[in-house]
Design an enzyme around this catalytic site. Sequence first.
Site, PDB file in Angstrom:
ATOM      1  CG  ASP A  98       0.503   3.368   5.525  1.00 13.42           C
ATOM      2  OD1 ASP A  98      -0.546   3.757   6.264  1.00 13.42           O
ATOM      3  OD2 ASP A  98       1.218   4.626   5.035  1.00 13.42           O
TER       4      ASP A  98
ATOM      5  CE1 TYR B 113      -3.662  -2.761   1.358  1.00 14.44           C
ATOM      6  CE2 TYR B 113      -1.613  -3.788   2.595  1.00 14.44           C
ATOM      7  CZ  TYR B 113      -2.917  -3.757   2.105  1.00 14.44           C
ATOM      8  OH  TYR B 113      -3.540  -5.027   2.377  1.00 14.44           O
TER       9      TYR B 113
ATOM     10  CB  CYS C 207      -5.374   5.663   9.172  1.00 15.79           C
ATOM     11  SG  CYS C 207      -5.857   4.824   7.675  1.00 15.79           S
TER      12      CYS C 207
ATOM     13  CD  GLU D 207      -1.360   2.845  -4.290  1.00 15.58           C
ATOM     14  OE1 GLU D 207      -0.985   2.817  -2.809  1.00 15.58           O
ATOM     15  OE2 GLU D 207      -2.617   3.146  -4.511  1.00 15.58           O
TER      16      GLU D 207
HETATM   17  N1  SAH Z   1       1.978   4.493   2.435  1.00  9.72           N
HETATM   18  C1  SAH Z   1       1.597   5.679   1.552  1.00  9.72           C
HETATM   19  C2  SAH Z   1       0.168   5.444   1.252  1.00  9.72           C
HETATM   20  C3  SAH Z   1      -0.653   5.211   2.444  1.00  9.72           C
HETATM   21  S1  SAH Z   1      -2.438   5.195   2.024  1.00  9.72           S
HETATM   22  C4  SAH Z   1       2.009   6.838   2.276  1.00  9.72           C
HETATM   23  O1  SAH Z   1       2.361   6.972   3.462  1.00  9.72           O
HETATM   24  O2  SAH Z   1       1.795   7.994   1.754  1.00  9.72           O
HETATM   25  C5  SAH Z   1      -3.054   3.691   1.470  1.00  9.72           C
HETATM   26  C6  SAH Z   1      -2.702   3.154   0.038  1.00  9.72           C
HETATM   27  O3  SAH Z   1      -3.164   2.238  -0.227  1.00  9.72           O
HETATM   28  C7  SAH Z   1      -3.382   4.339  -0.917  1.00  9.72           C
HETATM   29  O4  SAH Z   1      -2.341   4.802  -1.812  1.00  9.72           O
HETATM   30  C8  SAH Z   1      -4.407   3.353  -1.647  1.00  9.72           C
HETATM   31  O5  SAH Z   1      -4.534   3.845  -3.109  1.00  9.72           O
HETATM   32  C9  SAH Z   1      -3.849   2.066  -1.501  1.00  9.72           C
HETATM   33  N2  SAH Z   1      -4.602   0.862  -1.597  1.00  9.72           N
HETATM   34  C10 SAH Z   1      -5.732   0.618  -1.352  1.00  9.72           C
HETATM   35  N3  SAH Z   1      -6.271  -0.520  -1.634  1.00  9.72           N
HETATM   36  C11 SAH Z   1      -5.213  -1.212  -1.889  1.00  9.72           C
HETATM   37  C12 SAH Z   1      -4.924  -2.688  -2.199  1.00  9.72           C
HETATM   38  N4  SAH Z   1      -6.129  -3.484  -2.202  1.00  9.72           N
HETATM   39  N5  SAH Z   1      -3.849  -2.867  -2.657  1.00  9.72           N
HETATM   40  C13 SAH Z   1      -2.944  -2.005  -2.765  1.00  9.72           C
HETATM   41  N6  SAH Z   1      -2.857  -0.581  -2.450  1.00  9.72           N
HETATM   42  C14 SAH Z   1      -4.373  -0.474  -2.015  1.00  9.72           C
END
Ligand code: SAH
Length: 459
Positions: A386, A316, A413, A337
């Site tokens: 995350d 993520y 979060c 991602e």
């Molecule tokens: N680690 C990053 C973003 C965290 S927010 C930072 O700190 O900036 C969570 C992220 O997970 C988002 O970018 C969202 O697009 C992504 N996401 C949501 N569902 C997902 C999935 N099933 N697989 C991979 N990524 C996902």
Amino acid sequence: MVKKNDLVRMKIEDMTSEGLGIGHAEGMAVFVKDTVIGDEITAKIVKEKKTYAYGRLEQLLVPSPDRVEPVCPAARRCGGCQIQAMDYQAQLRFKERKVTGNLARIGGFDPEFLEKIREPIMGMEHPFHYRNKAQFPVGTDREGNLVAGFYAGRTHTIIDHHDCALGVPENRDILETVLDHMRKHRIPAYEETTGKGLVRHVMIRAGFHTGQIMVCLVLNGRKLPAGEELAERLSAVPGMTSIMINVNRENTNVIMGKETFRLWGRAFIEDRIGDVTYQISARSFYQVNPVQTERLYDAALEYAALQGKETVWDLYCGIGTISLFLARKAGKVYGVEIVPEAIEDARKNAALNGISNAEFFVGKAEEVLPEKYEREGIRADVMVIDPPRKGCQPQVLDTMVKMAPERIVYVSCDSATLARDLKYLCQRGYELKRFRAADMFPMSVHCECVASLFRKEER
Ligand code: SAH
């Protein structure tokens, strides 16, 4: 049992995740807006359910010692800040209690053990004006005046408010310039009910380290009348770097549409976290509280305890913020991602910083990870995750257990889903070593958290 229109007297003991105070009357939980933990109140019951009810604050009999005068005059009506009337130190205690409580109740961890390993919540020294991004809806009030500001809690009524206490001071000038331009050229605001009108939202993002500012106007169309004149006026704002138009013609709550083009300047702004520079385009996710993000990532880095040779997975990963932050201390970093544009930004940002040991994959973590592990036998020494609020899919957790990294760092979060996922991992060979809450969103009920897990020796 309480009934509608009953007047009840009670003390507020806790708060829901939406920021409603919780009290008890006649054995029933009653939720009341505009209260603070510790208030003694009378409330009028406005809605009853089988096991709980909603009340409206009638009288504040004894105010909580944690009550403070909100800084912002719109605090009570605005949906953005739920707990501005609570003293900041009390907010931190509330969040810490909530995180630890969820780990105990949902995660099944022993409260005494949690007390022992818990590290103090990271609060802010200055808990206002911390947001680097704001999205102001634009509309028309009953008298036909143009308004811009925030939605009132759980509605789409716009509160005309240009000077949010959480945002940067430039927001006000920028918004007033946009509204002035709309008045001068008789440009109508978008109307949700009819789908007519042009200007929907004004998004403003500021790089706290670089001072660069982006304005993005979200339009129900492609052409802004006298756009160049507006661009010229806005470009006078110190730090203005990028003025963009985003096109959203859909009848939807999603703020931005798919098409974005440049009106003036560059198509992105830059900002730094630690010594990594990130280019951020209009639609990319970027943490909204840069001061606390840096502290959170420092904690994540410390928990990852990298020696320099490890293979690290960042699930993520968004635009690669954590991946690139860790890359210099690791042998190899893989990021996963779901949003393709974010991965494009991640790759660009790796190149921009001369980082060549980071590789990024687009896709769902629950698909990419099992595939890479089962087909290609890719391994991991450390995994950083995350996820969004709903936490990890079982396939992700299951593959993580199979990959058996030495350490897992879980950034979350939502402490409820964090607790659920930690329970799963701790039943399968991992041990919770450290955890710490970080207040990324002062004045709101939300709280970020980071936890470190170690693989137990005997397996
Ligand atoms: N680690 C990053 C973003 C965290 S927010 C930072 O700190 O900036 C969570 C992220 O997970 C988002 O970018 C969202 O697009 C992504 N996401 C949501 N569902 C997902 C999935 N099933 N697989 C991979 N990524 C996902």
